[in-house]
Write a protein that holds these residues in place. Structure first.
Motif, PDB file in Angstrom:
ATOM      1  N   LEU A 189      16.219  25.751  50.727  1.00 53.24           N
ATOM      2  CA  LEU A 189      16.689  26.661  49.687  1.00 53.24           C
ATOM      3  C   LEU A 189      18.126  27.095  49.954  1.00 53.24           C
ATOM      4  O   LEU A 189      18.569  27.158  51.104  1.00 53.24           O
ATOM      5  CB  LEU A 189      15.792  27.895  49.607  1.00 53.24           C
ATOM      6  CG  LEU A 189      14.290  27.670  49.375  1.00 53.24           C
ATOM      7  CD1 LEU A 189      13.614  28.981  48.980  1.00 53.24           C
ATOM      8  CD2 LEU A 189      14.043  26.608  48.326  1.00 53.24           C
ATOM      9  N   ASN A 190      18.849  27.399  48.878  1.00 53.17           N
ATOM     10  CA  ASN A 190      20.202  27.916  49.035  1.00 53.17           C
ATOM     11  C   ASN A 190      20.164  29.417  49.325  1.00 53.17           C
ATOM     12  O   ASN A 190      19.098  30.037  49.292  1.00 53.17           O
ATOM     13  CB  ASN A 190      21.064  27.594  47.803  1.00 53.17           C
ATOM     14  CG  ASN A 190      20.505  28.212  46.513  1.00 53.17           C
ATOM     15  OD1 ASN A 190      20.010  29.332  46.517  1.00 53.17           O
ATOM     16  ND2 ASN A 190      20.595  27.464  45.413  1.00 53.17           N
ATOM     17  N   ALA A 191      21.320  29.994  49.616  1.00 57.64           N
ATOM     18  CA  ALA A 191      21.377  31.396  50.025  1.00 57.64           C
ATOM     19  C   ALA A 191      20.794  32.325  48.962  1.00 57.64           C
ATOM     20  O   ALA A 191      20.094  33.295  49.283  1.00 57.64           O
ATOM     21  CB  ALA A 191      22.814  31.791  50.364  1.00 57.64           C
ATOM     22  N   ARG A 192      21.071  32.040  47.719  1.00 61.11           N
ATOM     23  CA  ARG A 192      20.555  32.906  46.645  1.00 61.11           C
ATOM     24  C   ARG A 192      19.032  32.864  46.612  1.00 61.11           C
ATOM     25  O   ARG A 192      18.367  33.899  46.488  1.00 61.11           O
ATOM     26  CB  ARG A 192      21.129  32.436  45.306  1.00 61.11           C
ATOM     27  CG  ARG A 192      20.782  33.362  44.142  1.00 61.11           C
ATOM     28  CD  ARG A 192      21.310  32.795  42.837  1.00 61.11           C
ATOM     29  NE  ARG A 192      21.212  33.769  41.758  1.00 61.11           N
ATOM     30  CZ  ARG A 192      21.319  33.458  40.466  1.00 61.11           C
ATOM     31  NH1 ARG A 192      21.529  32.193  40.116  1.00 61.11           N
ATOM     32  NH2 ARG A 192      21.215  34.390  39.542  1.00 61.11           N
ATOM     33  N   GLN A 193      18.474  31.673  46.747  1.00 52.11           N
ATOM     34  CA  GLN A 193      17.017  31.542  46.743  1.00 52.11           C
ATOM     35  C   GLN A 193      16.383  32.172  47.987  1.00 52.11           C
ATOM     36  O   GLN A 193      15.296  32.743  47.926  1.00 52.11           O
ATOM     37  CB  GLN A 193      16.636  30.065  46.646  1.00 52.11           C
ATOM     38  CG  GLN A 193      16.982  29.415  45.304  1.00 52.11           C
ATOM     39  CD  GLN A 193      16.803  27.911  45.344  1.00 52.11           C
ATOM     40  OE1 GLN A 193      17.238  27.249  46.297  1.00 52.11           O
ATOM     41  NE2 GLN A 193      16.169  27.358  44.318  1.00 52.11           N
ATOM     42  N   ILE A 194      17.061  32.057  49.124  1.00 51.37           N
ATOM     43  CA  ILE A 194      16.530  32.677  50.341  1.00 51.37           C
ATOM     44  C   ILE A 194      16.486  34.196  50.184  1.00 51.37           C
ATOM     45  O   ILE A 194      15.520  34.845  50.599  1.00 51.37           O
ATOM     46  CB  ILE A 194      17.376  32.262  51.565  1.00 51.37           C
ATOM     47  CG1 ILE A 194      17.199  30.767  51.838  1.00 51.37           C
ATOM     48  CG2 ILE A 194      16.974  33.071  52.802  1.00 51.37           C
ATOM     49  CD1 ILE A 194      18.165  30.203  52.865  1.00 51.37           C
TER      50      ILE A 194
END
Length: 463
Positions: A189-194
Motif C-alpha cells: 500500500l502507498n502512504a495514503r492507504q497505510i
C-alpha cells in the motif's frame, strides 16, 4: 513573558508532532526496506518469531482455544489458512484471531519494555494468515513484522503508563495498529492507504485490563490480529479513514490517555528500534513476576526450612508489581499467571515455575492457596520493574532474603538463542500437537532466505 514564550514554544512543538504524526509513520512504513534494518534488529525479529511459535504451540490445545475454535468454525468465507498446532482450517481473518489467542493464552509471550506490550502475537498472527493466501518471501514477512512491531510499540510509548493504568489492555489496543501497518506493508500500500489502514484500526481498538485472568482477554488479543488484517485489506480497496487517527483531537492517543506523548510516535523513527527492547519470558506469567520467581527459586534451592516454618513473605518491588499481581485466592490457572500470591507459594513449595505450576490443578492445591495469604507487598518506586526482593520471615524470627537486580529474560539478562530454541522444544511437547519443533527452528533462523513465507505455517500446522 519568557515563561509564556517557553510555553508557547512547547505547544507549537507538540502541535507540529500532532499535525503530521500519522502521515509521517505511514510514509516511513511505505518507504522502508530490508536494507534499512540493522543486523541486530533482523536477528531479533527471528528470535521473536521463535518465541511466538513456542508459545502458540503451548497454547493451541488449551480449553480456551478449544471453545473458540468450536464457535469460529460456524463462520468463515473459506478454509485457506491453518492454525498453529491444529489441523482445523479457517478463513485468514479467523485464523489470525485464533493464532494470536493461542500465543497469548498463557501470558508466556514476549514483552516490550517499558510498555509491557506483548508485540508479536497480533502482528505475527496477521502476517502468517496472509502468507497462506498471498505469495510473499520470508524477507518480506520479516520486514513487515519489524515495522508492525515498531508502530504498535511507538503508539504504546505515547500513551504509557497512563493507558494501562486507566484499564486499557495495551497489547490489544496497540496491537491492532501494528497488525494493520505490517499487513499494509506486504500488500504494497502507498502512504495514503497505510494512513487509512491505521484509521480503520483506530475504529477497532479495544481491550480491558479487567479481563485479565479470564478467557475474555483472548478475545481482544485475537481481535487485534484479525481487525488489523481487516483494516489493511479495506485500505487496499481505498476504504478511507481520518487524516490523524492517532494524534487527532479525538484520535486514539487523546481518547485513551489524558497526557499522551505524541512526540514518541516519530522521534528517532527509523533510527531506534523497539525490537531491541523486546524480552522473552522464562516463566508463564506476568513479566513483573519474573524477578519474584527468580528470587523464590533461589531461596527454595538453599532452603533448610519448610513452608510450615514461614510466618510471612515480604515482597519488595516497583508499585507496578502490586498493581498488577496482588490477586489472592485465584480460582484458575489463568488467574494464577498474574498472581504474586500464587507465584510465590508455588515456587517456594515446588522449586519449579513452568506451565504445570500455573495450571488449574496447581491452583486447586489448598496448601498453596493458604500460603498465599502470608504475602505482604512493600512498594518502592525507585526499583525498576525487572528487579524485586523476596524476604522469608520464619516463625523462629530469622529472615532469609534474595534480591534480584535483573530478572532472567530481562534486557539486562536476556535469554540466549539456545534458550529460546529449548523453550520451543519444551512448549511444543507441552501442547501435545505433535508438531516437530526443530524444523521450525531451523527455518526461522534462515527465514530471510526463504522464497515462500508460507513454509512456516506448513511446518507449524498439525497433520
Amino acid at each position: 513573558m519568557a515563561a509564556q514564550s517557553e510555553s508557547s514554544s512547547s505547544r507549537s512543538s507538540t502541535n507540529r508532532h500532532a499535525g503530521h504524526a500519522t502521515q509521517r509513520i505511514a510514509q516511513w512504513v511505505a518507504a522502508a526496506t530490508w536494507r534499512d534494518v540493522s543486523a541486530a534488529v533482523r536477528h531479533e525479529a527471528k528470535r521473536a518469531l521463535v518465541n511466538y511459535m513456542a508459545v502458540a504451540l503451548a497454547g493451541c490445545t488449551d480449553p480456551t482455544l478449544d471453545k473458540a475454535v468450536r464457535v469460529y468454525q460456524r463462520f468463515g468465507a473459506d478454509r485457506s489458512a491453518g492454525m498453529i498446532g491444529r489441523c482445523e482450517r479457517f478463513d485468514m481473518l479467523n485464523a489470525a484471531a485464533l493464532n494470536a489467542m493461542s500465543a497469548n493464552v498463557f501470558d508466556f509471550d514476549d514483552t516490550h519494555i517499558p510498555t509491557i506490550i506483548h508485540p508479536s502475537a497480533p502482528v505475527a498472527a496477521a502476517l502468517l494468515a496472509l502468507a497462506q493466501t498471498r505469495p510473499m518471501t520470508g524477507e518480506a514477512l520479516l520486514l513487515a513484522f519489524v515495522l508492525g512491531v515498531e508502530v504498535e510499540c511507538r503508539i504504546g510509548n505515547a500513551v504509557s503508563p497512563e493507558h494501562y493504568q486507566r484499564g486499557w489492555h495495551i497489547t490489544s489496543t496497540c496491537g491492532v495498529f501494528g497488525a494493520a501497518a505490517a499487513v499494509a506493508k506486504v500488500l504494497g500500500l502507498n502512504a495514503r492507504q497505510i494512513a487509512w489502514a491505521l484509521g480503520n484500526a483506530s475504529a477497532q481498538a479495544g481491550g480491558l485490563v479487567e479481563t485479565l485472568g479470564t478467557m475474555s482477554k483472548s478475545i481482544s488479543v485475537g481481535n487485534a490480529a484479525r481487525n488489523g488484517l481487516l483494516s489493511a485489506l479495506l485500505a487496499a480497496d481505498d476504504f478511507s479513514g481520518p487524516d490523524a487517527p492517532l494524534e487527532g483531537t479525538r484520535g486514539f492517543l487523546r481518547v485513551t490517555a489524558a497526557q499522551p506523548k505524541i512526540e514518541a510516535l516519530t522521534d528517532g523513527l527509523g533510527l531506534e528500534w523497539s525490537l531491541l527492547s523486546n524480552t522473552y519470558k522464562p516463566y508463564p506469567c506476568g513479566v513483573v513476576l519474573n524477578p519474584v520467581i527468580d528470587a523464590c527459586l533461589d531461596l527454595r534451592r538453599d532452603a533448610h526450612w519448610s513452608l510450615d516454618d514461614v510466618e510471612r513473605v515480604e515482597l519488595t518491588g516497583h508499585p507496578l508489581l502490586r498493581e498488577r499481581t496482588d490477586r489472592p485466592a485465584v480460582r484458575s490457572g489463568r488467574e494464577s499467571q498474574v498472581s504474586a500470591q500464587h507465584a510465590v507459594a508455588v515456587a517456594l513449595a515446588t522449586g519449579k515455575a513452568g506451565l504445570a505450576q500455573f495450571s488449574d490443578s496447581a491452583v486447586g492445591d489448598p496448601s498453596l492457596r493458604a500460603f498465599g495469604a502470608r504475602l505482604r507487598f512493600i512498594d518502592d518506586p525507585s526499583w525498576p520493574v525487572e528487579s524485586a526482593q523476596v524476604a522469608v520471615v520464619l516463625r523462629s524470627g530469622d529472615t532469609i532474603s534474595r534480591r534480584i537486580q535483573a530478572a532472567r529474560g530481562s534486557l539486562a539478562a536476556p535469554l540466549a538463542d539456545v534458550e529460546l530454541a529449548a523453550k520451543l522444544h519444551e512448549l511444543a511437547a507441552y501442547g501435545g500437537s505433535g508438531v516437530a519443533p526443530q524444523p521450525l527452528i531451523d527455518t526461522l533462523w534462515r527465514f530471510d532466505g526463504e522464497a515462500d513465507a508460507a513454509v512456516l505455517m506448513k511446518l507449524a500446522c498439525a497433520n
